[in-house]
Design an enzyme around this catalytic site. Structure first.
Site, mmCIF file in Angstrom:
data_model
loop_
_atom_site.group_PDB
_atom_site.id
_atom_site.type_symbol
_atom_site.label_atom_id
_atom_site.label_comp_id
_atom_site.label_asym_id
_atom_site.label_seq_id
_atom_site.Cartn_x
_atom_site.Cartn_y
_atom_site.Cartn_z
ATOM 1 N N GLU A 60 0.816 -1.219 0.000
ATOM 2 C CA GLU A 60 0.000 0.000 0.000
ATOM 3 C C GLU A 60 0.849 1.268 0.000
ATOM 4 O OE1 GLU A 60 -2.697 -3.236 1.077
ATOM 5 O OE2 GLU A 60 -0.672 -2.685 1.724
ATOM 6 N N HIS A 129 -9.975 -6.374 10.387
ATOM 7 C CA HIS A 129 -10.575 -6.203 9.065
ATOM 8 C C HIS A 129 -11.973 -5.605 9.147
ATOM 9 C CE1 HIS A 129 -7.337 -9.020 8.198
ATOM 10 N NE2 HIS A 129 -7.505 -8.800 6.908
#
Length: 331
Positions: A60, A129
């Site tokens: 990322e 998550h």
């Protein structure tokens, strides 16, 4: 107007903007050949090719940094981060670079970049998550943060985001992808910094955004039917910039407010809204502002525990019952 899903509204808007402007390109993990974890980018690699639909490694910080550099050179990247929980890996690139370059370069170098990312709990994806981390970015000058709750807003806000010359964090709640709604045709946009009164009312205002707005609407209809309460629902849509005027006007009408959010209560979006209303609409409040949010724990994997930790309709109903005008409750 066609009735389509939230997912389809995002897909169609991305495709239309790719066709409209050759400087727009998409970049992220598995968005090309795999068509994205949630299939938002289905079919786009085949139509536009690998120069416009760029698959990346699991890095990322690398691809957000790449997108920031591309934006500095005049391109308009739309980054997909698979889930907002992974955005921490790119915090430096977003907070210290994308958000500040335009200012630090004296307005000579805009950063027209969108970061799309889903979040939220309720999917049994466990603690790392299932988070709502938007308040991290709403705190940062130089970033814009938006969170649509309907397919129409998904289209209008995403189109605005892609055309904006500033970095925009575009939030998508996982629980919204399959909802359907009417979406305006054509070149439809929604300006940032403009909340929407999605339901008129006179007794109490519920302020919300993203998936919590849909729940607030259901609760408002139920409370009107069962208790004759008139609940106004305001969808802020734009977390930064925040529309103070619409919120204050609603409080002037109802004199009571509940902020209903899916993230944790402490230091959250609701805290900012409550402070804003206390500072700018104090004389119009008949009761303290209530905040309804999720339990402050890492979200459990167990389905019963997850549901116990998440806020929802029942918590909002309890807050409304506690805050509702006494004239209604004693009738």
């Amino acid at each position: 107007m066609a009735e389509i899903t939230f997912r389809q509204a995002l897909h169609d808007t991305l495709r239309e903007e790719l066709l409209r402007d050759e400087n727009v390109f998409l970049i992220g993990e598995e968005i090309g050949q795999f068509e994205g974890s949630y299939k938002i980018t289905a079919g786009l690699l085949k139509e536009f090719g690998p120069r416009r639909i760029v698959d990346t490694p699991i890095a990322e910080n690398g691809f957000v940094g790449l997108a920031t550099g591309a934006a500095m050179l005049g391109l308009r990247p739309v980054v997909e981060i698979m889930t907002i929980n992974f955005i921490a890996l790119a915090m430096d690139e977003i907070v210290n670079h994308a958000a500040k370059i335009f200012y630090m370069f004296g307005g000579q170098c805009p950063i027209p970049m969108v970061i799309r990312t889903p979040g939220g709990g309720g999917q049994q994806l466990s603690a790392t998550h299932s988070q709502n981390l938007e308040v991290w970015f709403a705190h940062i000058p130089g970033l814009k943060v938006v969170a649509p709750s309907t397919p129409a807003d998904a289209k209008g806000l995403l189109r605005t985001a892609i055309r904006d010359n500033n970095p925009v964090l575009f939030l998508e709640n996982l629980g919204l992808y399959n909802i359907k709604g009417e979406v305006p045709d054509g070149d439809y946009t929604i300006p940032f910094g403009k909340a929407q009164v999605v339901r008129e009312g006179t007794d109490l205002t519920v302020i919300s955004y993203s998936r919590m707005t849909a729940i607030a609407m259901e609760v408002a209809r139920r409370m009107e039917k069962e208790k004759q309460l008139s609940i106004e629902v305001v969808d802020i849509r734009s977390l930064r910039p925040l529309d103070h005027e619409t919120l204050i006007n609603s409080i002037k009408k109802t004199n009571r407010a509940i902020v209903f959010e899916g993230d944790w209560r402490s230091y959250g979006i609701g805290a900012e809204i409550a402070a804003t209303l206390q500072e700018e609409a104090f004389d119009d409040l008949d009761t303290p502002i209530k905040r309804v949010a999720s339990v402050e724990v890492p979200l459990p994997y167990s389905k019963p525990l997850e549901q116990a930790a998440l806020t929802g309709a029942q918590q909002l109903i309890e807050a409304i019952n506690d805050l509702a005008p006494r004239r209604r409750r004693s009738a």
